[in-house]
Enzyme design. Structure first.
Site, PDB file in Angstrom:
ATOM      1  N   SER A 170       0.854  -1.235  -0.016  1.00 55.74           N
ATOM      2  CA  SER A 170       0.010   0.110  -0.207  1.00 55.74           C
ATOM      3  C   SER A 170       0.852   1.248   0.144  1.00 55.74           C
ATOM      4  CB  SER A 170      -0.822   0.010   1.017  1.00 55.74           C
ATOM      5  OG  SER A 170      -1.450   1.283   1.414  1.00 55.74           O
ATOM      6  N   TYR A 183      -2.518  -1.992  10.237  1.00 53.01           N
ATOM      7  CA  TYR A 183      -2.763  -1.738   8.881  1.00 53.01           C
ATOM      8  C   TYR A 183      -1.135  -1.729   8.219  1.00 53.01           C
ATOM      9  CZ  TYR A 183      -4.207  -1.268   3.993  1.00 53.01           C
ATOM     10  OH  TYR A 183      -4.468  -1.375   2.651  1.00 53.01           O
TER      11      TYR A 183
HETATM   12  N1  LIG Z   1      -8.767   0.230  -1.500  1.00 55.60           N
HETATM   13  C1  LIG Z   1      -7.516   0.870  -1.361  1.00 55.60           C
HETATM   14  O1  LIG Z   1      -7.501   2.369  -1.308  1.00 55.60           O
HETATM   15  C2  LIG Z   1      -6.040   0.300  -1.124  1.00 55.60           C
HETATM   16  C3  LIG Z   1      -5.047   0.939  -1.093  1.00 55.60           C
HETATM   17  C4  LIG Z   1      -3.996   0.323  -0.887  1.00 55.60           C
HETATM   18  C5  LIG Z   1      -3.695  -0.912  -0.836  1.00 55.60           C
HETATM   19  N2  LIG Z   1      -4.695  -1.653  -1.036  1.00 55.60           N
HETATM   20  C6  LIG Z   1      -4.721  -3.314  -0.818  1.00 55.60           C
HETATM   21  O2  LIG Z   1      -5.153  -3.852  -1.860  1.00 55.60           O
HETATM   22  C7  LIG Z   1      -5.563  -5.147  -1.509  1.00 55.60           C
HETATM   23  C8  LIG Z   1      -7.218  -5.257  -2.085  1.00 55.60           C
HETATM   24  O3  LIG Z   1      -7.822  -4.513  -1.618  1.00 55.60           O
HETATM   25  P1  LIG Z   1      -9.438  -4.023  -1.897  1.00 55.60           P
HETATM   26  O4  LIG Z   1      -9.591  -2.533  -1.582  1.00 55.60           O
HETATM   27  O5  LIG Z   1      -9.672  -4.580  -3.104  1.00 55.60           O
HETATM   28  O6  LIG Z   1     -10.227  -4.867  -0.481  1.00 55.60           O
HETATM   29  P2  LIG Z   1     -11.754  -5.428  -0.687  1.00 55.60           P
HETATM   30  O7  LIG Z   1     -12.218  -5.137   0.619  1.00 55.60           O
HETATM   31  O8  LIG Z   1     -12.497  -4.853  -1.768  1.00 55.60           O
HETATM   32  O9  LIG Z   1     -11.335  -6.941  -1.013  1.00 55.60           O
HETATM   33  C9  LIG Z   1     -10.795  -7.618  -0.137  1.00 55.60           C
HETATM   34  C10 LIG Z   1     -11.062  -9.210  -0.296  1.00 55.60           C
HETATM   35  O10 LIG Z   1     -10.608 -10.166   0.706  1.00 55.60           O
HETATM   36  C11 LIG Z   1     -11.305 -11.008   1.037  1.00 55.60           C
HETATM   37  N3  LIG Z   1     -10.773 -11.525   2.330  1.00 55.60           N
HETATM   38  C12 LIG Z   1     -10.785 -10.712   3.386  1.00 55.60           C
HETATM   39  N4  LIG Z   1     -10.081 -11.737   4.297  1.00 55.60           N
HETATM   40  C13 LIG Z   1     -10.083 -12.935   3.944  1.00 55.60           C
HETATM   41  C14 LIG Z   1      -9.402 -13.989   4.240  1.00 55.60           C
HETATM   42  N5  LIG Z   1      -9.221 -14.125   5.741  1.00 55.60           N
HETATM   43  N6  LIG Z   1      -9.233 -14.971   3.682  1.00 55.60           N
HETATM   44  C15 LIG Z   1      -9.788 -14.925   2.197  1.00 55.60           C
HETATM   45  N7  LIG Z   1     -10.111 -13.935   1.652  1.00 55.60           N
HETATM   46  C16 LIG Z   1     -10.310 -12.690   2.635  1.00 55.60           C
HETATM   47  C17 LIG Z   1     -12.462 -10.318   1.252  1.00 55.60           C
HETATM   48  O11 LIG Z   1     -13.808 -11.255   1.008  1.00 55.60           O
HETATM   49  C18 LIG Z   1     -12.760  -9.279  -0.167  1.00 55.60           C
HETATM   50  O12 LIG Z   1     -13.153 -10.186  -1.124  1.00 55.60           O
HETATM   51  C19 LIG Z   1      -5.422  -5.169  -0.094  1.00 55.60           C
HETATM   52  O13 LIG Z   1      -4.187  -5.824  -0.066  1.00 55.60           O
HETATM   53  C20 LIG Z   1      -5.609  -3.652   0.552  1.00 55.60           C
HETATM   54  O14 LIG Z   1      -4.842  -3.571   1.632  1.00 55.60           O
HETATM   55  C21 LIG Z   1      -5.974  -1.165  -1.099  1.00 55.60           C
END
Ligand SMILES: NC(=O)c1ccc[n+]([C@@H]2O[C@H](COP(=O)([O-])OP(=O)(O)OC[C@H]3O[C@@H](n4cnc5c(N)ncnc54)[C@H](O)[C@@H]3O)[C@@H](O)[C@H]2O)c1
Ligand SMILES: *[C@@H]1O[C@H](CO)[C@@H](O)[C@H](O)[C@H]1NC(C)=O
Ligand SMILES: *[C@@H]1O[C@H](CO)[C@@H](O)[C@H](O)[C@H]1NC(C)=O
Length: 294
Positions: A170, A183
């Protein structure tokens, strides 16, 4: 003395090569026929990744704890008429489950050649207001799951001397900000994991296993929507589809580390470290973006 000079020369050569690669990246390799395992594929960035890899002719293995939404991801892929896709229900923070699911995947689909550690959870609050369960959950899902999938899949990649491991960290690794401490800490740890993994793989000069570390900027997914974000017009919010597109491009070009949407932001991380914490907070306050506690 001669050895030291030679070492310095080699370091300069490596640095020059890296700068050239940064300006002129490799062309995109094909992912047709690759077996791509994506964790957290049921929604957000993971779902978009699954769709893009399927559209490029890869076999996609969608691993998520949320069975219902994961089936929807599969439905989107099959409705579009794209190649083969599979779903597996798994809590990736639990090594036993990861190990068992990966064995099933090898039997039912084949050897995973591209692993994308994408799963992540975010709970925002003052550090002391977070419960021990919440803290543990963030570390287990955001960090331990990345260890477990690599532990389960890297051995077959090593045997075949072929593969690519991608991890999603991130921009929270540029600075660690208030209310996101566990986080951010788990994301910093992913950085350490991926750097070490790359260096360990590079010990073998002929290693054909690549690594890619991605730092997405703020993306409009439920992870963000549930985080009490105070949005500011100064800070852009990206679409999951565009971020996923950037991740696939970085992987296909063998880029070792990238900030999405633009890897040209990468030097800012070094820059932020040069200034005192107070300066970073000033910028942070100016941007008026904060993840307010509940
Ligand atoms: N959205 C943002 O602004 C952002 C910014 C930087 C980094 N990220 C990173 O990008 C990645 C994707 O994030 P996103 O925003 O698409 O999140 P999201 O919440 O839309 O999707 C996350 C998915 O992970 C699944 N999940 C959660 N716990 C789980 C477990 N224990 N086992 C299996 N599956 C599990 C959920 O069911 C969901 O489908 C993450 O690593 C997040 O930290 C996101
Ligand atoms: C997976 O890799 C292993 C180790 O090289 C090999 O023995 C096995 O045949 C491969 N499986 C498939 C389906 O290609
Ligand atoms: C995020 O997406 C939701 C629904 O998908 C939409 O209603 C909202 O306007 C978007 N927010 C931003 C900041 O783009």
């Amino acid at each position: 003395m001669r050895e030291v000079l030679l070492l310095i020369l080699k370091i300069f050569f490596a640095a020059t090569k890296a700068i050239c690669r940064y300006v002129v990246p490799k062309s995109k390799k094909s992912v047709k026929g690759e077996v791509v395992l994506i964790t957290g594929s049921a929604e957000g960035i993971g779902r978009e990744l699954a769709f893009i890899y399927a559209s490029e002719g890869a076999t996609v293995v969608c691993v998520d704890i949320n069975e219902e939404l994961n089936e929807q991801t599969l439905g989107l892929i099959s409705d579009a008429g794209y190649g083969k896709a599979y779903t597996y229900k798994c809590d990736v923070s639990d090594y036993q489950q990861v190990s068992m699911v990966c064995q099933r995947i090898e039997k039912e689909v084949g050897n995973v050649t591209i692993l994308i550690n994408n799963v992540g959870v975010l709970i925002t609050n003052h550090f002391c207001e977070l419960t021990t369960e919440e803290i543990e959950k963030m570390v287990k899902v955001n960090l331990m799951s990345y260890f477990w999938t690599v532990k389960a899949i890297l051995p077959s990649m090593l045997k075949n001397n072929y593969g690519h491991i991608v991890s999603i960290a991130s921009v929270a690794t540029i600075v660690s900000i208030p209310y996101l401490i566990p986080y951010s800490a788990s994301k910093y740890a992913i950085q350490g994991f991926m750097e070490g993994l790359q260096n360990e793989l590079l010990l073998n000069k002929n290693c054909k296993i690549k690594t890619t570390l991605i730092h997405p900027c703020i993306t409009n997914t439920s992870l963000m929507r549930n985080a009490n974000m105070i949005y500011s017009s100064m800070v852009p919010v990206f679409k999951p589809k565009d971020v996923a597109e950037g991740i696939v491009n970085a992987q296909r070009r063998d880029i070792v580390e990238a900030i999405i949407p633009s890897s040209y932001y990468l030097p800012f991380r070094g820059l932020a470290r040069l200034f005192p914490a107070q300066a970073v907070l000033l910028v942070f306050n100016y941007l008026q973006t904060a993840l307010a506690p509940r």
